[in-house]
Design a protein around this motif. Structure first.
Motif, PDB file in Angstrom:
ATOM      1  N   TYR A 122       0.829  -1.200   0.000  1.00 29.28           N
ATOM      2  CA  TYR A 122       0.000   0.000   0.000  1.00 29.28           C
ATOM      3  C   TYR A 122       0.867   1.254   0.000  1.00 29.28           C
ATOM      4  O   TYR A 122       1.915   1.294   0.645  1.00 29.28           O
ATOM      5  N   ILE A 123       0.378   2.290  -0.702  1.00 35.71           N
ATOM      6  CA  ILE A 123       0.937   3.630  -0.603  1.00 35.71           C
ATOM      7  C   ILE A 123      -0.235   4.599  -0.488  1.00 35.71           C
ATOM      8  O   ILE A 123      -1.366   4.276  -0.858  1.00 35.71           O
ATOM      9  N   MET A 145      12.482  -5.966  -5.180  1.00 37.71           N
ATOM     10  CA  MET A 145      11.842  -5.203  -6.245  1.00 37.71           C
ATOM     11  C   MET A 145      10.503  -5.833  -6.574  1.00 37.71           C
ATOM     12  O   MET A 145      10.360  -7.061  -6.545  1.00 37.71           O
ATOM     13  N   ALA A 146       9.525  -4.985  -6.849  1.00 39.59           N
ATOM     14  CA  ALA A 146       8.197  -5.467  -7.229  1.00 39.59           C
ATOM     15  C   ALA A 146       7.732  -4.731  -8.482  1.00 39.59           C
ATOM     16  O   ALA A 146       7.895  -3.512  -8.592  1.00 39.59           O
ATOM     17  N   PHE A 147       7.170  -5.481  -9.426  1.00 43.64           N
ATOM     18  CA  PHE A 147       6.575  -4.910 -10.633  1.00 43.64           C
ATOM     19  C   PHE A 147       5.063  -5.091 -10.562  1.00 43.64           C
ATOM     20  O   PHE A 147       4.572  -6.075 -10.006  1.00 43.64           O
ATOM     21  N   GLY A 148       4.324  -4.151 -11.150  1.00 50.10           N
ATOM     22  CA  GLY A 148       2.882  -4.341 -11.188  1.00 50.10           C
ATOM     23  C   GLY A 148       2.130  -3.066 -11.502  1.00 50.10           C
ATOM     24  O   GLY A 148       2.690  -2.079 -11.986  1.00 50.10           O
ATOM     25  N   ARG A 149       0.837  -3.107 -11.221  1.00 46.53           N
ATOM     26  CA  ARG A 149      -0.056  -1.967 -11.433  1.00 46.53           C
ATOM     27  C   ARG A 149      -0.893  -1.764 -10.180  1.00 46.53           C
ATOM     28  O   ARG A 149      -1.417  -2.728  -9.615  1.00 46.53           O
ATOM     29  N   PHE A 150      -1.023  -0.533  -9.770  1.00 48.95           N
ATOM     30  CA  PHE A 150      -1.825  -0.213  -8.589  1.00 48.95           C
ATOM     31  C   PHE A 150      -3.304  -0.088  -8.952  1.00 48.95           C
ATOM     32  O   PHE A 150      -3.660   0.270 -10.077  1.00 48.95           O
ATOM     33  N   GLU A 176     -12.159   0.706   4.381  1.00 48.58           N
ATOM     34  CA  GLU A 176     -10.970  -0.068   4.011  1.00 48.58           C
ATOM     35  C   GLU A 176      -9.710   0.763   4.205  1.00 48.58           C
ATOM     36  O   GLU A 176      -8.674   0.256   4.651  1.00 48.58           O
ATOM     37  N   LYS A 177      -9.792   2.049   3.860  1.00 51.85           N
ATOM     38  CA  LYS A 177      -8.644   2.945   4.067  1.00 51.85           C
ATOM     39  C   LYS A 177      -8.274   2.996   5.550  1.00 51.85           C
ATOM     40  O   LYS A 177      -7.098   2.923   5.918  1.00 51.85           O
ATOM     41  N   SER A 178      -9.290   3.138   6.391  1.00 49.49           N
ATOM     42  CA  SER A 178      -9.056   3.249   7.832  1.00 49.49           C
ATOM     43  C   SER A 178      -8.398   1.989   8.380  1.00 49.49           C
ATOM     44  O   SER A 178      -7.448   2.068   9.184  1.00 49.49           O
ATOM     45  N   ILE A 179      -8.868   0.834   7.942  1.00 50.42           N
ATOM     46  CA  ILE A 179      -8.290  -0.438   8.384  1.00 50.42           C
ATOM     47  C   ILE A 179      -6.832  -0.545   7.945  1.00 50.42           C
ATOM     48  O   ILE A 179      -5.953  -0.949   8.721  1.00 50.42           O
ATOM     49  N   ALA A 180      -6.556  -0.163   6.698  1.00 45.88           N
ATOM     50  CA  ALA A 180      -5.184  -0.247   6.175  1.00 45.88           C
ATOM     51  C   ALA A 180      -4.253   0.720   6.890  1.00 45.88           C
ATOM     52  O   ALA A 180      -3.100   0.389   7.197  1.00 45.88           O
ATOM     53  N   LEU A 181      -4.742   1.929   7.178  1.00 50.61           N
ATOM     54  CA  LEU A 181      -3.916   2.907   7.879  1.00 50.61           C
ATOM     55  C   LEU A 181      -3.666   2.485   9.324  1.00 50.61           C
ATOM     56  O   LEU A 181      -2.573   2.697   9.866  1.00 50.61           O
ATOM     57  N   ASP A 182      -4.665   1.869   9.955  1.00 47.39           N
ATOM     58  CA  ASP A 182      -4.460   1.350  11.312  1.00 47.39           C
ATOM     59  C   ASP A 182      -3.393   0.259  11.312  1.00 47.39           C
ATOM     60  O   ASP A 182      -2.553   0.186  12.227  1.00 47.39           O
ATOM     61  N   ALA A 183      -3.414  -0.588  10.286  1.00 49.57           N
ATOM     62  CA  ALA A 183      -2.407  -1.653  10.182  1.00 49.57           C
ATOM     63  C   ALA A 183      -1.013  -1.047  10.031  1.00 49.57           C
ATOM     64  O   ALA A 183      -0.039  -1.542  10.627  1.00 49.57           O
ATOM     65  N   PHE A 184      -0.901   0.020   9.259  1.00 53.84           N
ATOM     66  CA  PHE A 184       0.376   0.714   9.084  1.00 53.84           C
ATOM     67  C   PHE A 184       0.842   1.297  10.415  1.00 53.84           C
ATOM     68  O   PHE A 184       2.007   1.149  10.806  1.00 53.84           O
ATOM     69  N   ASN A 240     -10.960  10.906  10.340  1.00 53.43           N
ATOM     70  CA  ASN A 240     -12.399  11.113  10.147  1.00 53.43           C
ATOM     71  C   ASN A 240     -12.755  11.012   8.661  1.00 53.43           C
ATOM     72  O   ASN A 240     -11.879  10.852   7.810  1.00 53.43           O
ATOM     73  N   GLU A 241     -14.039  11.101   8.358  1.00 53.85           N
ATOM     74  CA  GLU A 241     -14.488  10.920   6.976  1.00 53.85           C
ATOM     75  C   GLU A 241     -13.866  11.953   6.036  1.00 53.85           C
ATOM     76  O   GLU A 241     -13.492  11.625   4.906  1.00 53.85           O
ATOM     77  N   LYS A 242     -13.749  13.194   6.496  1.00 55.38           N
ATOM     78  CA  LYS A 242     -13.163  14.242   5.655  1.00 55.38           C
ATOM     79  C   LYS A 242     -11.708  13.913   5.333  1.00 55.38           C
ATOM     80  O   LYS A 242     -11.263  14.038   4.176  1.00 55.38           O
ATOM     81  N   GLU A 243     -10.953  13.487   6.352  1.00 52.35           N
ATOM     82  CA  GLU A 243      -9.536  13.172   6.143  1.00 52.35           C
ATOM     83  C   GLU A 243      -9.361  11.956   5.245  1.00 52.35           C
ATOM     84  O   GLU A 243      -8.490  11.935   4.366  1.00 52.35           O
ATOM     85  N   LEU A 244     -10.180  10.938   5.474  1.00 48.85           N
ATOM     86  CA  LEU A 244     -10.074   9.720   4.672  1.00 48.85           C
ATOM     87  C   LEU A 244     -10.472   9.975   3.223  1.00 48.85           C
ATOM     88  O   LEU A 244      -9.850   9.442   2.293  1.00 48.85           O
ATOM     89  N   THR A 245     -11.493  10.788   3.022  1.00 50.81           N
ATOM     90  CA  THR A 245     -11.931  11.111   1.664  1.00 50.81           C
ATOM     91  C   THR A 245     -10.859  11.897   0.920  1.00 50.81           C
ATOM     92  O   THR A 245     -10.684  11.741  -0.301  1.00 50.81           O
ATOM     93  N   ALA A 246     -10.109  12.720   1.636  1.00 51.45           N
ATOM     94  CA  ALA A 246      -9.050  13.526   1.018  1.00 51.45           C
ATOM     95  C   ALA A 246      -7.776  12.724   0.759  1.00 51.45           C
ATOM     96  O   ALA A 246      -6.841  13.229   0.142  1.00 51.45           O
ATOM     97  N   THR A 247      -7.753  11.486   1.229  1.00 51.90           N
ATOM     98  CA  THR A 247      -6.566  10.636   1.081  1.00 51.90           C
ATOM     99  C   THR A 247      -6.725   9.677  -0.091  1.00 51.90           C
ATOM    100  O   THR A 247      -7.731   8.974  -0.192  1.00 51.90           O
ATOM    101  N   GLU A 248      -5.749   9.684  -0.965  1.00 46.88           N
ATOM    102  CA  GLU A 248      -5.708   8.692  -2.042  1.00 46.88           C
ATOM    103  C   GLU A 248      -4.907   7.500  -1.554  1.00 46.88           C
ATOM    104  O   GLU A 248      -3.779   7.660  -1.060  1.00 46.88           O
ATOM    105  N   MET A 249      -5.473   6.315  -1.658  1.00 48.46           N
ATOM    106  CA  MET A 249      -4.764   5.104  -1.256  1.00 48.46           C
ATOM    107  C   MET A 249      -4.766   4.117  -2.409  1.00 48.46           C
ATOM    108  O   MET A 249      -5.806   3.864  -3.024  1.00 48.46           O
ATOM    109  N   LEU A 250      -3.582   3.567  -2.693  1.00 43.55           N
ATOM    110  CA  LEU A 250      -3.429   2.601  -3.774  1.00 43.55           C
ATOM    111  C   LEU A 250      -2.880   1.295  -3.226  1.00 43.55           C
ATOM    112  O   LEU A 250      -2.129   1.277  -2.251  1.00 43.55           O
TER     113      LEU A 250
END
Length: 219
Positions: free
Chosen positions: A60-61, A106-111, A119-127, A143-153
């Motif tokens: 994840y990034i 090294m990893a190759f692929g597509r995000f 899902e973003k919140s769960i992934a960020l908590d894991a980080f 919060n919802e505003k912060e998570l919505t403003a965050t792009e996660m791939l």
């Protein structure tokens, strides 16, 4: 997919250093958490360092919605990521044979995009738990505003390679009588101790050492 089995992940230079163990791949990513992401956009070939973390076999990034790199990668454009850890300098009797102990992946692929804020919140908590165990239960969650403003791939670790250099000093026979010290100069990142802010109100110092076995400052 097994590590190092495709044409572009096969290690050619120093092939004896190739490692095909999935756990070795995971360990390098988990310890480093700093990826250099390479891609090709309108600016040409570009490499940008990014904090990255692993959950299972996915990497994840994240960043701001207006990130040019994330805008490019969210469309499924191909990219590669590298993680590197320096473990030691190898000091030889000749300047030419000085080298290093290192681990790299090294990893190759597509995000693809993580759209759901839950899902973003769960992934960020894991980080956060990987950085400071227990922290996700103590700090205010996004919060919802912060998570919505965050792009996660997210990208699966399906095409990867690992290379580990752990050789000792490799001097020429002709240099063995040179009167100079030869050996290994270990190099490691030491984590801690914690440095509180000037307005910190908590007297008890939290213990995050379990995330840094062998690298915590007093170990």
């Amino acid at each position: 997919m097994t590590v190092g089995t495709t044409e572009r992940t096969r290690v050619r230079k120093g092939a004896h250093k190739a490692v095909k163990d999935q756990e070795a791949l995971y360990n390098i990513i988990d310890e480093s958490k700093l990826a250099h992401v390479a891609f090709n956009d309108k600016r040409g070939p570009t490499v940008i360092p990014m904090l990255a973390w692993r959950i299972g076999n996915n990497i994840y990034i994240h960043g701001a919605k207006n990130s040019q790199m994330l805008k490019h990668l969210k469309n499924g454009e191909p990219c590669s990521m590298t993680f590197s850890i320096l473990d030691a300098w190898v000091l030889a009797r000749s300047a030419f044979h000085h080298s290093a102990h290192y681990r790299c992946a090294m990893a190759f692929g597509r995000f693809s995009v993580v759209e759901d804020n839950g899902e973003k919140s769960i992934a960020l908590d894991a980080f956060l738990e990987q950085i400071a165990p227990g922290r996700s239960k103590e700090a205010r969650p996004g919060n919802e505003k912060e998570l919505t403003a965050t792009e996660m791939l997210v990208m699966p670790l399906d095409e990867t390679s690992v290379k580990i250099g752990r050789h000792g000093v490799n001097d020429d026979l002709a240099d063995m009588d040179i009167d100079v010290w030869a050996g290994i100069l270990p190099f490691r990142t030491v984590v801690g101790p914690l440095e509180p802010t000037s307005d910190n109100k908590i007297d008890e110092v939290p213990d995050y050492s379990s995330a840094y076995k062998g690298r915590w400052h007093d170990e």
